[in-house]
Design a protein around this motif. Sequence first.
Motif, PDB file in Angstrom:
ATOM      1  N   ARG A 197       0.824  -1.215   0.000  1.00  0.00           N
ATOM      2  CA  ARG A 197       0.000   0.000   0.000  1.00  0.00           C
ATOM      3  C   ARG A 197       0.854   1.259   0.000  1.00  0.00           C
ATOM      4  O   ARG A 197       0.523   2.243  -0.671  1.00  0.00           O
ATOM      5  CB  ARG A 197      -0.956  -0.013   1.184  1.00  0.00           C
ATOM      6  CG  ARG A 197      -2.066  -1.018   0.987  1.00  0.00           C
ATOM      7  CD  ARG A 197      -3.056  -0.977   2.100  1.00  0.00           C
ATOM      8  NE  ARG A 197      -4.158  -1.883   1.808  1.00  0.00           N
ATOM      9  CZ  ARG A 197      -4.913  -2.431   2.723  1.00  0.00           C
ATOM     10  NH1 ARG A 197      -4.712  -2.180   3.994  1.00  0.00           N
ATOM     11  NH2 ARG A 197      -5.896  -3.240   2.377  1.00  0.00           N
ATOM     12  N   ILE A 198       1.946   1.241   0.744  1.00  0.00           N
ATOM     13  CA  ILE A 198       2.848   2.398   0.768  1.00  0.00           C
ATOM     14  C   ILE A 198       3.471   2.603  -0.613  1.00  0.00           C
ATOM     15  O   ILE A 198       3.485   3.716  -1.140  1.00  0.00           O
ATOM     16  CB  ILE A 198       3.933   2.223   1.853  1.00  0.00           C
ATOM     17  CG1 ILE A 198       3.296   2.325   3.246  1.00  0.00           C
ATOM     18  CG2 ILE A 198       5.052   3.246   1.681  1.00  0.00           C
ATOM     19  CD1 ILE A 198       4.209   1.897   4.380  1.00  0.00           C
ATOM     20  N   PHE A 214       9.244   8.121   7.940  1.00  0.00           N
ATOM     21  CA  PHE A 214       9.277   6.696   8.255  1.00  0.00           C
ATOM     22  C   PHE A 214       9.275   5.821   7.002  1.00  0.00           C
ATOM     23  O   PHE A 214       9.409   4.613   7.091  1.00  0.00           O
ATOM     24  CB  PHE A 214       8.113   6.318   9.170  1.00  0.00           C
ATOM     25  CG  PHE A 214       8.202   6.963  10.521  1.00  0.00           C
ATOM     26  CD1 PHE A 214       9.224   6.625  11.398  1.00  0.00           C
ATOM     27  CD2 PHE A 214       7.293   7.925  10.896  1.00  0.00           C
ATOM     28  CE1 PHE A 214       9.328   7.229  12.634  1.00  0.00           C
ATOM     29  CE2 PHE A 214       7.383   8.531  12.138  1.00  0.00           C
ATOM     30  CZ  PHE A 214       8.408   8.187  13.018  1.00  0.00           C
ATOM     31  N   GLN A 215       9.143   6.447   5.843  1.00  0.00           N
ATOM     32  CA  GLN A 215       9.145   5.696   4.588  1.00  0.00           C
ATOM     33  C   GLN A 215      10.445   5.888   3.807  1.00  0.00           C
ATOM     34  O   GLN A 215      10.574   5.393   2.695  1.00  0.00           O
ATOM     35  CB  GLN A 215       7.931   6.098   3.744  1.00  0.00           C
ATOM     36  CG  GLN A 215       6.637   5.733   4.424  1.00  0.00           C
ATOM     37  CD  GLN A 215       5.422   6.293   3.724  1.00  0.00           C
ATOM     38  OE1 GLN A 215       5.508   6.875   2.658  1.00  0.00           O
ATOM     39  NE2 GLN A 215       4.263   6.117   4.340  1.00  0.00           N
ATOM     40  N   MET A 220       2.973   5.718  -3.231  1.00  0.00           N
ATOM     41  CA  MET A 220       4.111   6.477  -3.760  1.00  0.00           C
ATOM     42  C   MET A 220       4.065   6.525  -5.283  1.00  0.00           C
ATOM     43  O   MET A 220       4.296   7.578  -5.891  1.00  0.00           O
ATOM     44  CB  MET A 220       5.432   5.837  -3.315  1.00  0.00           C
ATOM     45  CG  MET A 220       5.792   6.063  -1.888  1.00  0.00           C
ATOM     46  SD  MET A 220       7.370   5.219  -1.571  1.00  0.00           S
ATOM     47  CE  MET A 220       7.608   5.611   0.143  1.00  0.00           C
ATOM     48  N   LEU A 221       3.777   5.391  -5.897  1.00  0.00           N
ATOM     49  CA  LEU A 221       3.782   5.313  -7.358  1.00  0.00           C
ATOM     50  C   LEU A 221       2.659   6.127  -7.993  1.00  0.00           C
ATOM     51  O   LEU A 221       2.713   6.438  -9.184  1.00  0.00           O
ATOM     52  CB  LEU A 221       3.717   3.855  -7.815  1.00  0.00           C
ATOM     53  CG  LEU A 221       4.981   3.056  -7.518  1.00  0.00           C
ATOM     54  CD1 LEU A 221       4.753   1.569  -7.750  1.00  0.00           C
ATOM     55  CD2 LEU A 221       6.148   3.573  -8.352  1.00  0.00           C
ATOM     56  N   ARG A 222       1.678   6.512  -7.215  1.00  0.00           N
ATOM     57  CA  ARG A 222       0.589   7.362  -7.715  1.00  0.00           C
ATOM     58  C   ARG A 222       0.958   8.841  -7.655  1.00  0.00           C
ATOM     59  O   ARG A 222       0.237   9.683  -8.176  1.00  0.00           O
ATOM     60  CB  ARG A 222      -0.688   7.094  -6.922  1.00  0.00           C
ATOM     61  CG  ARG A 222      -1.252   5.702  -7.146  1.00  0.00           C
ATOM     62  CD  ARG A 222      -2.459   5.448  -6.240  1.00  0.00           C
ATOM     63  NE  ARG A 222      -2.846   4.072  -6.255  1.00  0.00           N
ATOM     64  CZ  ARG A 222      -3.690   3.538  -7.125  1.00  0.00           C
ATOM     65  NH1 ARG A 222      -4.214   4.296  -8.069  1.00  0.00           N
ATOM     66  NH2 ARG A 222      -4.001   2.261  -7.058  1.00  0.00           N
ATOM     67  N   ARG A 223       2.060   9.137  -7.001  1.00  0.00           N
ATOM     68  CA  ARG A 223       2.510  10.526  -6.872  1.00  0.00           C
ATOM     69  C   ARG A 223       3.292  10.945  -8.110  1.00  0.00           C
ATOM     70  O   ARG A 223       4.037  10.144  -8.680  1.00  0.00           O
ATOM     71  CB  ARG A 223       3.393  10.687  -5.635  1.00  0.00           C
ATOM     72  CG  ARG A 223       2.690  10.401  -4.323  1.00  0.00           C
ATOM     73  CD  ARG A 223       3.676  10.515  -3.170  1.00  0.00           C
ATOM     74  NE  ARG A 223       4.108  11.880  -2.984  1.00  0.00           N
ATOM     75  CZ  ARG A 223       3.586  12.731  -2.104  1.00  0.00           C
ATOM     76  NH1 ARG A 223       2.613  12.344  -1.320  1.00  0.00           N
ATOM     77  NH2 ARG A 223       4.045  13.961  -2.009  1.00  0.00           N
TER      78      ARG A 223
END
Length: 132
Positions: A72-73, A108-109, A77-80
């Motif tokens: 999900r993380i 934290f990522q 990110m890939l949608r940004r």
Amino acid sequence: MAHRRWREEEEDTLLTNLTSLVDQGVWRTNNGHFKPSYLGVLTNEMKVSFPRAGINEIHIEAKIKKWKSDYRILDAMLRRPGFGWNPNENKLVVENEIWNEFVQDHRFQRHFRDKQFPHFNRWAYCFVADEN
């Protein structure tokens, strides 16, 4: 205690078995979540493949929860704008300036940038219909 160090072949077998459950089409509820009994099935499969490993439901549940969280993380990110994926290395691709701005709000990522995620496509297959 749910924490255990997974070997690569154990993870691969677990993910193969999870993918098989998705393929069967009977282990999901109407809203896309896995039915509770799927953990027992996966535990039995892992005991057959690794009888001395001591892998039980709590270990499997923790591993799947971690995979789902990482998926999900990464998906978010890939949608940004500015974030991409290198399929040869199974890693995020992002320019330094965009990344530095991103980690200011998502510290934290930050470990996601240089880490390889060889199972990302398989996670997508298993978890895309299991959105909360």
